[in-house]
Design an enzyme around this catalytic site. Structure first.
Site, PDB file in Angstrom:
ATOM      1  N   CYS A   1       1.001  -1.047   0.228  1.00 36.32           N
ATOM      2  CA  CYS A   1       0.213   0.071  -0.201  1.00 36.32           C
ATOM      3  C   CYS A   1       0.510   1.210   0.335  1.00 36.32           C
ATOM      4  O   CYS A   1       1.651   0.992   0.432  1.00 36.32           O
ATOM      5  CB  CYS A   1      -0.909   0.006   1.299  1.00 36.32           C
ATOM      6  SG  CYS A   1      -1.823  -1.568   1.332  1.00 36.32           S
TER       7      CYS A   1
ATOM      8  N   ARG B   1       2.690   1.137  -5.602  1.00 35.64           N
ATOM      9  CA  ARG B   1       2.859   0.085  -4.228  1.00 35.64           C
ATOM     10  C   ARG B   1       1.945  -0.737  -4.427  1.00 35.64           C
ATOM     11  O   ARG B   1       1.719  -1.642  -3.707  1.00 35.64           O
ATOM     12  CB  ARG B   1       3.198   0.980  -3.842  1.00 35.64           C
ATOM     13  CG  ARG B   1       4.128   1.734  -3.135  1.00 35.64           C
ATOM     14  CD  ARG B   1       4.777   2.524  -2.476  1.00 35.64           C
ATOM     15  NE  ARG B   1       4.505   1.870  -1.512  1.00 35.64           N
ATOM     16  CZ  ARG B   1       6.210   1.365  -1.155  1.00 35.64           C
ATOM     17  NH1 ARG B   1       6.526   1.944  -1.094  1.00 35.64           N
ATOM     18  NH2 ARG B   1       6.180   1.287   0.436  1.00 35.64           N
TER      19      ARG B   1
ATOM     20  N   TRP C   1      -3.637  -2.247  -1.550  1.00 25.99           N
ATOM     21  CA  TRP C   1      -2.790  -3.677  -2.216  1.00 25.99           C
ATOM     22  C   TRP C   1      -3.961  -4.490  -1.308  1.00 25.99           C
ATOM     23  O   TRP C   1      -2.811  -4.570   0.034  1.00 25.99           O
ATOM     24  CB  TRP C   1      -1.257  -3.784  -2.706  1.00 25.99           C
ATOM     25  CG  TRP C   1      -0.978  -5.145  -3.286  1.00 25.99           C
ATOM     26  CD1 TRP C   1      -0.846  -5.590  -4.460  1.00 25.99           C
ATOM     27  CD2 TRP C   1      -0.614  -6.383  -2.085  1.00 25.99           C
ATOM     28  NE1 TRP C   1      -0.461  -6.351  -5.012  1.00 25.99           N
ATOM     29  CE2 TRP C   1      -0.263  -7.932  -3.364  1.00 25.99           C
ATOM     30  CE3 TRP C   1      -0.066  -6.559  -1.318  1.00 25.99           C
ATOM     31  CZ2 TRP C   1       0.072  -8.974  -2.977  1.00 25.99           C
ATOM     32  CZ3 TRP C   1      -0.314  -8.040  -0.712  1.00 25.99           C
ATOM     33  CH2 TRP C   1       0.330  -8.663  -1.816  1.00 25.99           C
TER      34      TRP C   1
ATOM     35  N   ASN D   1      -0.189   0.643   6.039  1.00 24.44           N
ATOM     36  CA  ASN D   1       0.059  -0.329   5.536  1.00 24.44           C
ATOM     37  C   ASN D   1       0.805  -1.324   6.092  1.00 24.44           C
ATOM     38  O   ASN D   1       1.471  -0.835   6.968  1.00 24.44           O
ATOM     39  CB  ASN D   1       1.235   0.762   4.660  1.00 24.44           C
ATOM     40  CG  ASN D   1       2.563  -0.781   3.546  1.00 24.44           C
ATOM     41  OD1 ASN D   1       1.902  -1.530   3.366  1.00 24.44           O
ATOM     42  ND2 ASN D   1       3.282   0.205   3.754  1.00 24.44           N
ATOM     43  N   GLY D   2       0.907  -2.451   5.434  1.00 25.33           N
ATOM     44  CA  GLY D   2       0.716  -4.067   6.690  1.00 25.33           C
ATOM     45  C   GLY D   2       0.214  -4.769   7.114  1.00 25.33           C
ATOM     46  O   GLY D   2      -0.632  -4.757   6.426  1.00 25.33           O
TER      47      GLY D   2
ATOM     48  N   GLU E   1      14.490 -15.482 -14.945  1.00 23.65           N
ATOM     49  CA  GLU E   1      14.147 -14.061 -15.289  1.00 23.65           C
ATOM     50  C   GLU E   1      12.917 -13.471 -16.521  1.00 23.65           C
ATOM     51  O   GLU E   1      12.335 -12.801 -16.825  1.00 23.65           O
ATOM     52  CB  GLU E   1      14.947 -13.083 -14.714  1.00 23.65           C
ATOM     53  CG  GLU E   1      15.225 -11.465 -15.107  1.00 23.65           C
ATOM     54  CD  GLU E   1      14.288 -10.476 -14.632  1.00 23.65           C
ATOM     55  OE1 GLU E   1      13.710 -11.177 -12.739  1.00 23.65           O
ATOM     56  OE2 GLU E   1      13.868  -9.648 -14.430  1.00 23.65           O
TER      57      GLU E   1
ATOM     58  N   LYS F   1       9.469 -12.265 -16.294  1.00 20.91           N
ATOM     59  CA  LYS F   1       8.594 -10.523 -16.669  1.00 20.91           C
ATOM     60  C   LYS F   1       7.650 -11.512 -17.643  1.00 20.91           C
ATOM     61  O   LYS F   1       6.995 -10.709 -17.560  1.00 20.91           O
ATOM     62  CB  LYS F   1       9.869 -10.344 -17.335  1.00 20.91           C
ATOM     63  CG  LYS F   1      11.205  -9.635 -17.613  1.00 20.91           C
ATOM     64  CD  LYS F   1      10.695  -8.411 -16.464  1.00 20.91           C
ATOM     65  CE  LYS F   1      10.773  -8.368 -14.988  1.00 20.91           C
ATOM     66  NZ  LYS F   1      11.195  -8.449 -14.184  1.00 20.91           N
TER      67      LYS F   1
ATOM     68  N   GLU G   1       4.608 -11.384 -15.683  1.00 21.20           N
ATOM     69  CA  GLU G   1       4.381 -10.691 -14.592  1.00 21.20           C
ATOM     70  C   GLU G   1       3.558  -9.903 -15.207  1.00 21.20           C
ATOM     71  O   GLU G   1       2.280  -9.009 -14.716  1.00 21.20           O
ATOM     72  CB  GLU G   1       5.615  -9.870 -14.299  1.00 21.20           C
ATOM     73  CG  GLU G   1       6.267 -10.629 -13.060  1.00 21.20           C
ATOM     74  CD  GLU G   1       7.848  -9.869 -12.255  1.00 21.20           C
ATOM     75  OE1 GLU G   1       7.221  -9.587 -11.365  1.00 21.20           O
ATOM     76  OE2 GLU G   1       8.401  -9.454 -13.461  1.00 21.20           O
TER      77      GLU G   1
ATOM     78  N   HIS H   1      13.802 -33.507 -18.965  1.00 28.36           N
ATOM     79  CA  HIS H   1      13.340 -34.168 -17.361  1.00 28.36           C
ATOM     80  C   HIS H   1      11.988 -34.095 -17.479  1.00 28.36           C
ATOM     81  O   HIS H   1      11.515 -34.150 -15.982  1.00 28.36           O
ATOM     82  CB  HIS H   1      14.460 -33.800 -16.545  1.00 28.36           C
ATOM     83  CG  HIS H   1      15.869 -34.826 -16.480  1.00 28.36           C
ATOM     84  ND1 HIS H   1      15.268 -36.093 -16.745  1.00 28.36           N
ATOM     85  CD2 HIS H   1      16.736 -33.862 -16.685  1.00 28.36           C
ATOM     86  CE1 HIS H   1      17.571 -35.914 -16.766  1.00 28.36           C
ATOM     87  NE2 HIS H   1      17.842 -35.245 -17.144  1.00 28.36           N
TER      88      HIS H   1
ATOM     89  N   LYS I   1       4.365  -3.640  -6.399  1.00 29.10           N
ATOM     90  CA  LYS I   1       6.642  -3.573  -6.424  1.00 29.10           C
ATOM     91  C   LYS I   1       6.908  -3.227  -4.876  1.00 29.10           C
ATOM     92  O   LYS I   1       8.830  -3.844  -5.401  1.00 29.10           O
ATOM     93  CB  LYS I   1       6.595  -1.742  -7.115  1.00 29.10           C
ATOM     94  CG  LYS I   1       7.889  -0.972  -7.375  1.00 29.10           C
ATOM     95  CD  LYS I   1       8.056  -1.785  -8.801  1.00 29.10           C
ATOM     96  CE  LYS I   1       9.895  -1.059  -9.249  1.00 29.10           C
ATOM     97  NZ  LYS I   1       9.934  -2.568 -10.123  1.00 29.10           N
TER      98      LYS I   1
HETATM   99  C1  G6P Z   1       8.059  -7.901  -6.538  1.00 29.62           C
HETATM  100  C2  G6P Z   1       7.987  -7.579  -7.589  1.00 29.62           C
HETATM  101  C3  G6P Z   1       9.502  -7.767  -7.822  1.00 29.62           C
HETATM  102  C4  G6P Z   1      10.657  -7.578  -7.004  1.00 29.62           C
HETATM  103  C5  G6P Z   1      10.352  -7.842  -6.012  1.00 29.62           C
HETATM  104  C6  G6P Z   1      11.410  -8.433  -4.758  1.00 29.62           C
HETATM  105  O1  G6P Z   1       7.095  -8.852  -6.009  1.00 29.62           O
HETATM  106  O2  G6P Z   1       7.325  -7.070  -8.162  1.00 29.62           O
HETATM  107  O3  G6P Z   1       9.317  -6.659  -8.964  1.00 29.62           O
HETATM  108  O4  G6P Z   1      11.967  -8.485  -8.051  1.00 29.62           O
HETATM  109  O5  G6P Z   1       9.483  -7.371  -5.062  1.00 29.62           O
HETATM  110  O6  G6P Z   1      11.609  -6.788  -4.552  1.00 29.62           O
HETATM  111  P1  G6P Z   1      12.155  -6.417  -3.550  1.00 29.62           P
HETATM  112  O7  G6P Z   1      12.554  -4.686  -3.621  1.00 29.62           O
HETATM  113  O8  G6P Z   1      13.380  -7.047  -2.933  1.00 29.62           O
HETATM  114  O9  G6P Z   1      14.197  -6.163  -5.251  1.00 29.62           O
END
Ligand code: G6P
Length: 614
Positions: A2, A27, A74, A100-101, A487, A491, A494, A510, A609
């Site tokens: 949040c 956020r 969120w 937030n939390g 990665e 991407k 996501e 496998h 984020k």
């Molecule tokens: C969230 C974000 C990702 C990020 C992950 C870890 O899931 O959407 O993009 O890699 O958190 O976040 P950090 O800020 O610890 O790299």
């Protein structure tokens, strides 16, 4: 998670709050709301949806007042809807609170409050907190700041909160534990509160980062006062923000993600600035220089992170093992923290986090610290909780990353890990002088080579158009390219919601090979280097099952070109630096597929984020 923003001063608060919410929307973006104090009335407006929906809900006349707070949510407890949106109001109607939390013991507190006659409207843990503060205020006859403190004593969990009281209209109360809060101090005695500095930077550069367990009271007359939950007075430490406003704008790009992908030549260069000196032939990381011996002597390195940062950590594993000959274990912070990990004083832990706020990474650090390990942080956000708690480490200097899917933060993290591995390798003598010079010269050329990869965008767009309707995708790589395959797959899922998996190319046989048919795009990183021939064989295996091959190859490669459906050429480089180049086309392909599918690239569904809950 949040986003929180609040203002107390002499200006109209509403535009400041709405603008702040827009900056924080990365956020959390399932619902939002605003509370404003106006002539003794505490006015709350909130609704499901984006900040633009809130603006439409409030109407063009806005809201009046010079004190207020806003929240973008969120969802954790209860679905995203109008009622669960913050701010929440107390039974008396006098208090409003944003949070937030997660309040972990909210159920027990709620039951107790219900016995005492409180009724609840929402499914949230947050509403429990505002009722609790209200209850304490009335039963103990204390002011709002003291009621907040007493309430927080009985709360278990993580929180960043801001509270407003209709009866005390000239102040705001804010508190934090395990969720970040920054206070901005304006030139005219005005105050700002926010989850991070992004809504504050356009108003003031003077900020105070609240510490865990601290409660701040901002008062029109008495200014800022801070004390902790034990009621001890604290002296706020005012520091200057280094952030620039332009970094928070899209700068002509359609999305933050695209802008951030294109910023990589610069951000990688910034990560190396002042650290890599090719002329002198040295690598110096100021933030760890004093602890260099710890790294040189490390028997083992443990790398902790989540999401994309964990993938960067995996690249780090290959780098440290090859260049510095140190065994490395890369752990998901969320798993590490709930085991009884074998870690002690001889271990060096590197915690990687873009935001510097990820709750699991933070908890894993605390655990490793309690067992005596030396901790280094690699963070992007300056002044973030992880940066502060680790003490030693290196910032990635990639600049603010707003797109939820991480791009430039990944390459910056890998750059810093590369510099660390090179620095240790040189000191330990695991790379000789000529190797070292060859490596650092090549590293210095990487930003320009990333620029060359970006020029392939039209071709990548063409490929994206062909595969945009795929239901599944497979990403394969070996060695340094295996984490890049992970990665790349992350991407795609996501932001485009296509199911994608990353695999070490040889592991395909496998299991995943069973999925391959003519509808399956398989992205293979097949650059020249240690495992090139092996990957070529893996490509044959896919082709034999009619899978579609999109290969990332080294410029001039003819062998893979003869087999693949599409090749994207990247400049030749040394194996350890391939991830910095090969990830870029994968970022772009995900971006363009997501755009073509009409997805919200910068704010993908269900994601956030900065994940400040576990
Ligand atoms: C969230 C974000 C990702 C990020 C992950 C870890 O899931 O959407 O993009 O890699 O958190 O976040 P950090 O800020 O610890 O790299």
């Amino acid at each position: 998670m949040c986003g929180i923003v609040a203002y107390l001063g002499d200006k109209d608060a509403y535009p400041i709050l709405i603008n702040g919410l827009r900056r924080l929307e990365y956020r959390g973006y399932d619902s939002s709301g605003v509370a404003m104090m106006d002539g003794g009335v505490l006015n709350i407006q909130k609704c499901q949806g984006k900040v633009s929906d809130l603006e439409a809900h409030v109407g063009s006349q806005g809201m009046k007042g010079t004190a207020g707070m806003g929240h973008t949510r969120w969802a954790t407890h209860g679905p995203p809807n109008d009622i669960n949106a913050h701010p929440h109001r107390s039974t008396s109607g006098d208090l409003a609170l944003i949070h937030n939390g997660i309040i972990e013991n909210y159920a027990a507190i709620k039951e107790e409050l219900m016995h005492r006659g409180h009724t609840f409207k929402s499914d949230t843990d947050t509403e429990v907190l505002v009722h609790l503060i209200d209850d304490i205020q009335r039963s103990e006859g204390v002011d709002i700041a003291e009621a907040v403190r007493l309430a927080l004593v009985s709360v278990v969990g993580a929180y960043a909160i801001v509270v407003m009281d209709r009866k005390e209209p000239d102040l705001l109360v804010a508190a934090r534990k395990s969720s970040p809060l920054v206070i901005g101090i304006g030139d005219h005695g005005d105050h700002f509160v926010a989850s991070d500095a992004t809504p504050i930077v356009e108003h003031t550069k003077n900020v105070v980062y609240l510490e865990d367990g601290e409660i701040a009271v901002m008062d029109r007359v008495n200014g800022l006062k801070v004390r902790n939950i034990k009621n001890q007075v604290k002296t706020p430490f005012i520091q200057e923000l280094e952030m620039h406003l332009e970094a928070l704008e899209k700068g002509g790009y359609d999305h933050f993600m695209l802008k951030e992908i294109h910023e990589q030549p610069r951000s990688i260069r910034d990560s190396m600035r002042g650290r890599l000196n090719v002329t002198k032939g040295e690598v110096v990381l100021g933030g760890i220089k004093d602890h260099e011996q710890k790294l040189v002597n490390a028997k083992r390195i443990l790398i902790l992170g989540c999401g994309t940062s964990w993938h960067a950590g995996l690249v780090g594993e290959y780098l440290f093992e090859e260049l510095a000959r140190i065994p490395v274990e890369v752990e998901y912070a969320s798993e590490f923290r709930y085991r009884n990990p074998i870690v002690g004083e001889d271990d060096v832990v590197i915690a990687i986090s873009q935001s510097g706020e990820t709750a699991d990474t933070m908890a894993a650090i605390e655990l490793a610290k309690s067992k005596g390990a030396t901790i280094f942080g690699i963070c992007n956000v300056v002044g973030s909780s992880i940066a502060r708690v680790t003490g030693a480490g290196s910032y990635t200097h990639a600049g603010p990353e707003i797109g939820v899917a991480s791009t430039k933060a990944f390459t910056a993290q890998v750059t810093v890990l590369t510099l660390m591995a090179l620095m240790i390798g040189q000191r330990k003598g695991t790379i000789n002088s000529s190797q070292f010079h060859r490596l650092i010269h090549e590293l210095d050329s990487i930003p320009d080579k990333v620029q060359q990869v970006l020029l392939k965008e039209p071709q990548i767009q063409y490929i994206a158009d062909i595969y945009k309707d795929a239901g599944n995708a497979l990403y394969l790589g070996r060695g340094y390219s295996f984490p890049v395959a992970l990665e790349g797959a992350l991407k795609l899922k996501e932001i485009s919601y296509i199911h994608a998996e990353g695999y070490p190319a040889a592991e395909m046989k496998h299991g995943p090979i069973a999925l391959i048919d003519e509808a399956m795009p398989v992205f293979v990183i097949a650059t020249k280097g240690a495992s090139y021939e092996k990957v070529v064989s893996n490509i044959q295996e896919v082709k034999a099952r009619k899978g579609k091959i999109i290969a990332i190859v080294t410029e001039g490669d003819q062998v893979v070109k003869g087999m693949a459906d599409h090749v994207i050429e990247i400049p030749d480089t040394l194996d350890p630096f391939v991830p910095l180049l090969s990830v870029v086309p994968l970022q772009l392909i995900s971006y363009h597929i997501a755009v073509m599918r009409g997805c919200n690239v910068d704010q993908p569904r269900n994601l956030a984020k900065s994940v400040t809950v576990e």
